[in-house]
Design a protein around this motif. Structure first.
Motif, PDB file in Angstrom:
ATOM      1  N   GLY A  64      39.879 -87.091 -83.668  1.00 54.28           N
ATOM      2  CA  GLY A  64      39.378 -87.589 -85.052  1.00 54.28           C
ATOM      3  C   GLY A  64      41.177 -86.947 -86.088  1.00 54.28           C
ATOM      4  O   GLY A  64      41.270 -87.168 -86.924  1.00 54.28           O
ATOM      5  N   GLY A  65      41.454 -85.972 -85.096  1.00 53.43           N
ATOM      6  CA  GLY A  65      43.244 -85.495 -85.793  1.00 53.43           C
ATOM      7  C   GLY A  65      42.356 -84.178 -86.387  1.00 53.43           C
ATOM      8  O   GLY A  65      43.174 -83.724 -87.115  1.00 53.43           O
ATOM      9  N   ILE A  66      41.851 -83.893 -86.559  1.00 50.88           N
ATOM     10  CA  ILE A  66      41.098 -82.113 -86.790  1.00 50.88           C
ATOM     11  C   ILE A  66      41.342 -80.998 -86.195  1.00 50.88           C
ATOM     12  O   ILE A  66      41.215 -81.255 -85.236  1.00 50.88           O
ATOM     13  CB  ILE A  66      39.176 -81.977 -87.284  1.00 50.88           C
ATOM     14  N   VAL A  67      42.034 -80.209 -87.174  1.00 55.87           N
ATOM     15  CA  VAL A  67      42.916 -78.923 -85.771  1.00 55.87           C
ATOM     16  C   VAL A  67      41.716 -77.931 -86.116  1.00 55.87           C
ATOM     17  O   VAL A  67      41.528 -77.849 -87.180  1.00 55.87           O
ATOM     18  CB  VAL A  67      44.225 -79.486 -86.461  1.00 55.87           C
ATOM     19  N   GLY A  68      41.277 -77.148 -85.429  1.00 55.23           N
ATOM     20  CA  GLY A  68      40.326 -76.044 -85.686  1.00 55.23           C
ATOM     21  C   GLY A  68      40.439 -74.939 -84.559  1.00 55.23           C
ATOM     22  O   GLY A  68      41.354 -75.281 -83.688  1.00 55.23           O
ATOM     23  N   THR A  82      37.736 -74.699 -89.204  1.00 54.18           N
ATOM     24  CA  THR A  82      39.492 -75.304 -90.033  1.00 54.18           C
ATOM     25  C   THR A  82      39.771 -74.971 -91.435  1.00 54.18           C
ATOM     26  O   THR A  82      38.867 -74.240 -91.575  1.00 54.18           O
ATOM     27  CB  THR A  82      38.738 -76.682 -90.260  1.00 54.18           C
ATOM     28  N   GLY A  83      40.798 -75.000 -91.405  1.00 52.26           N
ATOM     29  CA  GLY A  83      41.593 -74.871 -92.791  1.00 52.26           C
ATOM     30  C   GLY A  83      41.805 -72.953 -93.050  1.00 52.26           C
ATOM     31  O   GLY A  83      40.916 -72.589 -92.102  1.00 52.26           O
ATOM     32  N   SER A  84      42.031 -72.763 -94.502  1.00 53.26           N
ATOM     33  CA  SER A  84      41.737 -71.596 -94.122  1.00 53.26           C
ATOM     34  C   SER A  84      40.948 -71.556 -95.483  1.00 53.26           C
ATOM     35  O   SER A  84      40.202 -69.922 -95.605  1.00 53.26           O
ATOM     36  CB  SER A  84      42.973 -71.312 -96.128  1.00 53.26           C
ATOM     37  N   ARG A  86      37.856 -71.299 -94.262  1.00 44.77           N
ATOM     38  CA  ARG A  86      37.081 -70.949 -93.182  1.00 44.77           C
ATOM     39  C   ARG A  86      35.201 -71.924 -92.840  1.00 44.77           C
ATOM     40  O   ARG A  86      34.173 -71.553 -92.252  1.00 44.77           O
ATOM     41  CB  ARG A  86      36.428 -69.589 -92.948  1.00 44.77           C
ATOM     42  N   SER A  87      35.398 -73.164 -93.112  1.00 48.50           N
ATOM     43  CA  SER A  87      34.971 -74.300 -92.752  1.00 48.50           C
ATOM     44  C   SER A  87      34.679 -74.453 -91.593  1.00 48.50           C
ATOM     45  O   SER A  87      35.377 -74.017 -90.769  1.00 48.50           O
ATOM     46  CB  SER A  87      34.650 -75.624 -93.986  1.00 48.50           C
ATOM     47  N   LYS A  88      33.314 -74.444 -91.516  1.00 51.47           N
ATOM     48  CA  LYS A  88      33.015 -74.876 -89.647  1.00 51.47           C
ATOM     49  C   LYS A  88      32.192 -75.903 -89.222  1.00 51.47           C
ATOM     50  O   LYS A  88      31.742 -76.803 -90.490  1.00 51.47           O
ATOM     51  CB  LYS A  88      32.481 -73.577 -89.039  1.00 51.47           C
ATOM     52  N   ILE A  89      32.602 -76.709 -87.991  1.00 47.80           N
ATOM     53  CA  ILE A  89      32.004 -77.756 -88.106  1.00 47.80           C
ATOM     54  C   ILE A  89      31.644 -77.905 -86.049  1.00 47.80           C
ATOM     55  O   ILE A  89      33.052 -77.333 -85.900  1.00 47.80           O
ATOM     56  CB  ILE A  89      33.745 -79.049 -87.900  1.00 47.80           C
ATOM     57  N   ARG A  90      30.233 -78.921 -85.984  1.00 46.32           N
ATOM     58  CA  ARG A  90      30.227 -78.629 -84.912  1.00 46.32           C
ATOM     59  C   ARG A  90      30.715 -80.020 -84.167  1.00 46.32           C
ATOM     60  O   ARG A  90      30.195 -80.939 -84.617  1.00 46.32           O
ATOM     61  CB  ARG A  90      28.965 -78.350 -84.582  1.00 46.32           C
ATOM     62  N   VAL A  91      31.334 -80.344 -83.430  1.00 48.37           N
ATOM     63  CA  VAL A  91      31.750 -81.341 -82.360  1.00 48.37           C
ATOM     64  C   VAL A  91      31.150 -81.194 -80.707  1.00 48.37           C
ATOM     65  O   VAL A  91      30.775 -79.951 -80.645  1.00 48.37           O
ATOM     66  CB  VAL A  91      33.255 -81.634 -82.768  1.00 48.37           C
TER      67      VAL A  91
END
Length: 106
Positions: A64-68, A82-84, A86-91
């Motif tokens: 999906g284009g998410i960089v992390g 992801t990002g500065s 520090r949000s976290k995503i489970r994939v």
């Protein structure tokens, strides 16, 4: 006058046409296999190998284009930061498209 072409057996002409059609069909299938299926299988194998070699700390890009950056891993899921902020995503593991971590030249 020679009228031999009028007495030709029509079964032999049909058999020759059918053999030509069969050969043409087999050639189309072979071209389809070598130019479409084999390269796709090779890309799938390389992607599977890349996903199985992921490690914590690797920088990744999802489909999906998410960089992390990978912060934790389980059997078939990853948590990426992801990002500065520090949000976290489970994939899921299959959603990783590319590992952008620089490789060591060892």
């Amino acid at each position: 006058m020679n009228f031999a072409f009028l007495t030709a057996d029509p079964n032999t002409a049909a058999a020759g046409g059918m053999a030509t059609s069969l050969i043409s069909l087999l050639m189309i299938i072979a071209v389809f296999y070598f130019f479409i299926l084999r390269p796709q299988q090779r890309r799938d194998k390389e992607a599977s190998k890349m996903r199985s070699n992921l490690r914590v700390g690797d920088d990744v890009i999802t489909i999906g284009g998410i960089v992390g950056t990978i912060v934790s891993m389980k059997e078939d899921t990853l948590v990426i930061e992801t990002g500065s902020d520090r949000s976290k995503i489970r994939v899921t593991r299959w959603a990783i498209q590319q590992n952008t971590t620089p490789k060591d030249s060892k």
